[in-house]
Motif scaffolding. Sequence first.
Motif, PDB file in Angstrom:
ATOM      1  N   VAL A 160       0.831  -1.209   0.000  1.00  0.00           N
ATOM      2  CA  VAL A 160       0.000   0.000   0.000  1.00  0.00           C
ATOM      3  C   VAL A 160       0.867   1.261   0.000  1.00  0.00           C
ATOM      4  O   VAL A 160       2.063   1.193   0.285  1.00  0.00           O
ATOM      5  CB  VAL A 160      -0.912   0.051   1.265  1.00  0.00           C
ATOM      6  N   LEU A 161       0.238   2.392  -0.321  1.00  0.00           N
ATOM      7  CA  LEU A 161       0.869   3.671  -0.022  1.00  0.00           C
ATOM      8  C   LEU A 161       0.566   3.882   1.457  1.00  0.00           C
ATOM      9  O   LEU A 161      -0.605   3.819   1.854  1.00  0.00           O
ATOM     10  CB  LEU A 161       0.263   4.799  -0.859  1.00  0.00           C
ATOM     11  N   ARG A 162       1.590   4.090   2.269  1.00  0.00           N
ATOM     12  CA  ARG A 162       1.350   4.132   3.722  1.00  0.00           C
ATOM     13  C   ARG A 162       0.231   5.117   4.044  1.00  0.00           C
ATOM     14  O   ARG A 162       0.165   6.194   3.449  1.00  0.00           O
ATOM     15  CB  ARG A 162       2.641   4.504   4.468  1.00  0.00           C
ATOM     16  N   CYS A 163      -0.641   4.725   4.957  1.00  0.00           N
ATOM     17  CA  CYS A 163      -1.709   5.650   5.323  1.00  0.00           C
ATOM     18  C   CYS A 163      -1.416   6.305   6.666  1.00  0.00           C
ATOM     19  O   CYS A 163      -2.190   7.135   7.128  1.00  0.00           O
ATOM     20  CB  CYS A 163      -3.068   4.973   5.278  1.00  0.00           C
ATOM     21  N   HIS A 164      -0.298   5.944   7.275  1.00  0.00           N
ATOM     22  CA  HIS A 164       0.181   6.667   8.463  1.00  0.00           C
ATOM     23  C   HIS A 164       1.656   6.354   8.670  1.00  0.00           C
ATOM     24  O   HIS A 164       2.153   5.314   8.212  1.00  0.00           O
ATOM     25  CB  HIS A 164      -0.650   6.337   9.715  1.00  0.00           C
ATOM     26  N   THR A 165       2.340   7.234   9.362  1.00  0.00           N
ATOM     27  CA  THR A 165       3.771   6.992   9.603  1.00  0.00           C
ATOM     28  C   THR A 165       3.984   5.920  10.671  1.00  0.00           C
ATOM     29  O   THR A 165       5.110   5.467  10.860  1.00  0.00           O
ATOM     30  CB  THR A 165       4.487   8.304  10.004  1.00  0.00           C
ATOM     31  N   SER A 166       2.903   5.481  11.319  1.00  0.00           N
ATOM     32  CA  SER A 166       3.037   4.357  12.254  1.00  0.00           C
ATOM     33  C   SER A 166       3.544   3.109  11.528  1.00  0.00           C
ATOM     34  O   SER A 166       4.034   2.176  12.161  1.00  0.00           O
ATOM     35  CB  SER A 166       1.702   4.053  12.930  1.00  0.00           C
ATOM     36  N   ALA A 167       3.428   3.093  10.189  1.00  0.00           N
ATOM     37  CA  ALA A 167       3.946   1.982   9.388  1.00  0.00           C
ATOM     38  C   ALA A 167       5.446   1.780   9.617  1.00  0.00           C
ATOM     39  O   ALA A 167       5.991   0.728   9.289  1.00  0.00           O
ATOM     40  CB  ALA A 167       3.684   2.240   7.913  1.00  0.00           C
ATOM     41  N   HIS A 168       6.122   2.788  10.166  1.00  0.00           N
ATOM     42  CA  HIS A 168       7.575   2.681  10.355  1.00  0.00           C
ATOM     43  C   HIS A 168       7.980   2.397  11.799  1.00  0.00           C
ATOM     44  O   HIS A 168       9.173   2.297  12.095  1.00  0.00           O
ATOM     45  CB  HIS A 168       8.256   3.950   9.844  1.00  0.00           C
ATOM     46  N   GLN A 169       6.996   2.285  12.676  1.00  0.00           N
ATOM     47  CA  GLN A 169       7.333   2.025  14.094  1.00  0.00           C
ATOM     48  C   GLN A 169       8.171   0.760  14.253  1.00  0.00           C
ATOM     49  O   GLN A 169       9.264   0.779  14.803  1.00  0.00           O
ATOM     50  CB  GLN A 169       6.055   1.838  14.917  1.00  0.00           C
ATOM     51  N   ALA A 170       7.608  -0.363  13.786  1.00  0.00           N
ATOM     52  CA  ALA A 170       8.232  -1.664  14.071  1.00  0.00           C
ATOM     53  C   ALA A 170       9.613  -1.778  13.423  1.00  0.00           C
ATOM     54  O   ALA A 170      10.575  -2.183  14.067  1.00  0.00           O
ATOM     55  CB  ALA A 170       7.313  -2.790  13.616  1.00  0.00           C
ATOM     56  N   GLU A 171       9.715  -1.383  12.139  1.00  0.00           N
ATOM     57  CA  GLU A 171      11.009  -1.561  11.452  1.00  0.00           C
ATOM     58  C   GLU A 171      12.084  -0.679  12.087  1.00  0.00           C
ATOM     59  O   GLU A 171      13.256  -1.074  12.155  1.00  0.00           O
ATOM     60  CB  GLU A 171      10.880  -1.256   9.951  1.00  0.00           C
ATOM     61  N   THR A 172      11.707   0.497  12.566  1.00  0.00           N
ATOM     62  CA  THR A 172      12.715   1.390  13.150  1.00  0.00           C
ATOM     63  C   THR A 172      13.143   0.857  14.522  1.00  0.00           C
ATOM     64  O   THR A 172      14.324   0.927  14.884  1.00  0.00           O
ATOM     65  CB  THR A 172      12.173   2.837  13.220  1.00  0.00           C
ATOM     66  N   LEU A 173      12.206   0.299  15.258  1.00  0.00           N
ATOM     67  CA  LEU A 173      12.574  -0.351  16.523  1.00  0.00           C
ATOM     68  C   LEU A 173      13.511  -1.531  16.247  1.00  0.00           C
ATOM     69  O   LEU A 173      14.516  -1.719  16.933  1.00  0.00           O
ATOM     70  CB  LEU A 173      11.326  -0.852  17.257  1.00  0.00           C
ATOM     71  N   ARG A 174      13.187  -2.301  15.217  1.00  0.00           N
ATOM     72  CA  ARG A 174      14.035  -3.469  14.894  1.00  0.00           C
ATOM     73  C   ARG A 174      15.450  -3.052  14.540  1.00  0.00           C
ATOM     74  O   ARG A 174      16.394  -3.785  14.773  1.00  0.00           O
ATOM     75  CB  ARG A 174      13.437  -4.259  13.715  1.00  0.00           C
ATOM     76  N   SER A 175      15.592  -1.851  13.969  1.00  0.00           N
ATOM     77  CA  SER A 175      16.942  -1.409  13.619  1.00  0.00           C
ATOM     78  C   SER A 175      17.675  -0.918  14.864  1.00  0.00           C
ATOM     79  O   SER A 175      18.807  -0.439  14.780  1.00  0.00           O
ATOM     80  CB  SER A 175      16.882  -0.322  12.542  1.00  0.00           C
ATOM     81  N   GLY A 176      17.024  -1.012  16.022  1.00  0.00           N
ATOM     82  CA  GLY A 176      17.709  -0.735  17.289  1.00  0.00           C
ATOM     83  C   GLY A 176      17.586   0.690  17.789  1.00  0.00           C
ATOM     84  O   GLY A 176      18.217   1.066  18.779  1.00  0.00           O
ATOM     85  N   GLN A 177      16.759   1.512  17.131  1.00  0.00           N
ATOM     86  CA  GLN A 177      16.626   2.915  17.551  1.00  0.00           C
ATOM     87  C   GLN A 177      15.727   3.026  18.783  1.00  0.00           C
ATOM     88  O   GLN A 177      14.579   2.604  18.734  1.00  0.00           O
ATOM     89  CB  GLN A 177      15.987   3.751  16.439  1.00  0.00           C
ATOM     90  N   PRO A 178      16.211   3.632  19.869  1.00  0.00           N
ATOM     91  CA  PRO A 178      15.367   3.780  21.047  1.00  0.00           C
ATOM     92  C   PRO A 178      14.521   5.054  21.048  1.00  0.00           C
ATOM     93  O   PRO A 178      13.586   5.173  21.853  1.00  0.00           O
ATOM     94  CB  PRO A 178      16.377   3.816  22.193  1.00  0.00           C
ATOM     95  N   ALA A 179      14.830   6.005  20.206  1.00  0.00           N
ATOM     96  CA  ALA A 179      14.054   7.257  20.189  1.00  0.00           C
ATOM     97  C   ALA A 179      14.147   7.835  18.784  1.00  0.00           C
ATOM     98  O   ALA A 179      15.255   8.018  18.270  1.00  0.00           O
ATOM     99  CB  ALA A 179      14.614   8.242  21.209  1.00  0.00           C
ATOM    100  N   PHE A 180      13.000   8.081  18.170  1.00  0.00           N
ATOM    101  CA  PHE A 180      13.066   8.568  16.784  1.00  0.00           C
ATOM    102  C   PHE A 180      11.824   9.354  16.387  1.00  0.00           C
ATOM    103  O   PHE A 180      10.759   9.232  17.014  1.00  0.00           O
ATOM    104  CB  PHE A 180      13.285   7.407  15.802  1.00  0.00           C
ATOM    105  N   LEU A 181      12.010  10.163  15.351  1.00  0.00           N
ATOM    106  CA  LEU A 181      10.925  10.933  14.733  1.00  0.00           C
ATOM    107  C   LEU A 181      10.956  10.593  13.246  1.00  0.00           C
ATOM    108  O   LEU A 181      12.005  10.735  12.611  1.00  0.00           O
ATOM    109  CB  LEU A 181      11.165  12.440  14.925  1.00  0.00           C
TER     110      LEU A 181
END
Length: 432
Positions: A160-181
């Motif tokens: 899909v075309l992402r319908c919210h930026t929450s689509a990036h929560q899990a992948e960014t956590l998996r990359s080890g980031q503890p705090a991000f925008l």
Amino acid sequence: MAFCPLKAFLRGGAPRLSSPRPALGSLVHGRVCNLAFRAASRPSRARAVATACVAAPATELRTGKPKREEVMNGSPENNVSDYIYEKMGMDLHRQPSHPIGIIKQAIYDFFEARNPGMFKTFDDRYPIVTTRANFDEVLVPADHISRSPNDTYYVDASTVLRCHTSAHQAETLRSGQPAFLVTGDVYRRDSIDATHYPVFHQMEGVRVFSEPEWVAAGVPGAQLAEKDLKDALEGLAKHLFGEVECRWIDAYFPFTEPSFELEIFFKGKWLEVLGCGVMEQVILDGNYKPGHKAWAFGLGLERLAMVLFDVPDIRLFWSNDDRFLKQFRAGDLSARFKPYSKFPSCYKDMAFWVSPQFSENNLCELVRNIGGDLVEEVTCIDTFTNKKTGKTSNCYRIVYRSMERSLTDEEINALQDDVRKQVAEVLKVELR
Ligand code: PHE
């Protein structure tokens, strides 16, 4: 204006967060949160949780403007139009003197000042995501309304075309980031008016806490996360809007518990500015090291920019007109939009018998594809059901206006003829 149940359902029934305009009752987009991520009814937790526990394949993070063949790929599920494709890669949020870019930077600056060096920022994440990232990994239930092709742009059955930026929560956590925008363009099929546009911009914020932090604070982890979330976001509201009064409203999102909306009292009205909450533990545990707590928020940049800079129509953000663009400067939150002469609008009404498969979002999409940004609003102004035949007739008013020039009668008539023709052919409704 006559009561239109369809519109009432769309507006009131499925409010969407992060749209720019205030909602009925609470505030949304008229609705703020069409997405119905704030659904009226809470889905059963058991079903929602199950999908998050399956490990996702590692994916390479892509950036840049997608190629046309990738977006419009002829798949049977594909419902992306040319009009939408043309908006991709415009990156308003990456232009420092554009109001959307100015707001993004002001939020980055706020978090940098509050917690120096803590938040890693991303603003070039690829807008094409899997349904797994957009929905499953943030626990959106399988039968949730936001998954419908009536609400979301599908590239194919699982993309899909992402319908919210929450689509990036899990992948960014998996990359080890503890705090991000994470800031990006998001896409939703929707109705048409001054505060709705099928592409807009969101920012997602996430902060993870570890046990020593809540031990040091002397409170349970969830309590620390909630308190820090509320302090940070109230601080952000004041950074953007001055000494405004803030209030917290209980809300529901599949990915946070508890969930809240922040409202500010601005120019005599309560305005909803964002949605947030303590991250569902299963998302954090499945994608980050166990034994942590986190908060998350999501906000719509257009909504904030319209309120802060007094921008009356969301289409202006997409305008190339210097009379708009020259009113804003990088780093300056004090600009207030001075309207330049508004060109006259022109409206056309169109009535038809609706078919069972008729959807208002499909009508809006069709009108948008023909009239582009000349379409200011599509509203159902009347509806009635013939008691004998049981058939329902809706009358829609289409308002045309250019932000840049006067429109001619011939031009509008030609557009409207095309709309009538395609409405009958494509939407299979009977014109009256
Ligand atoms: N993704 C939600 C929306 O678009 C906003 C949100 C993000 C809410 C993170 C809570 C936490 O409606």
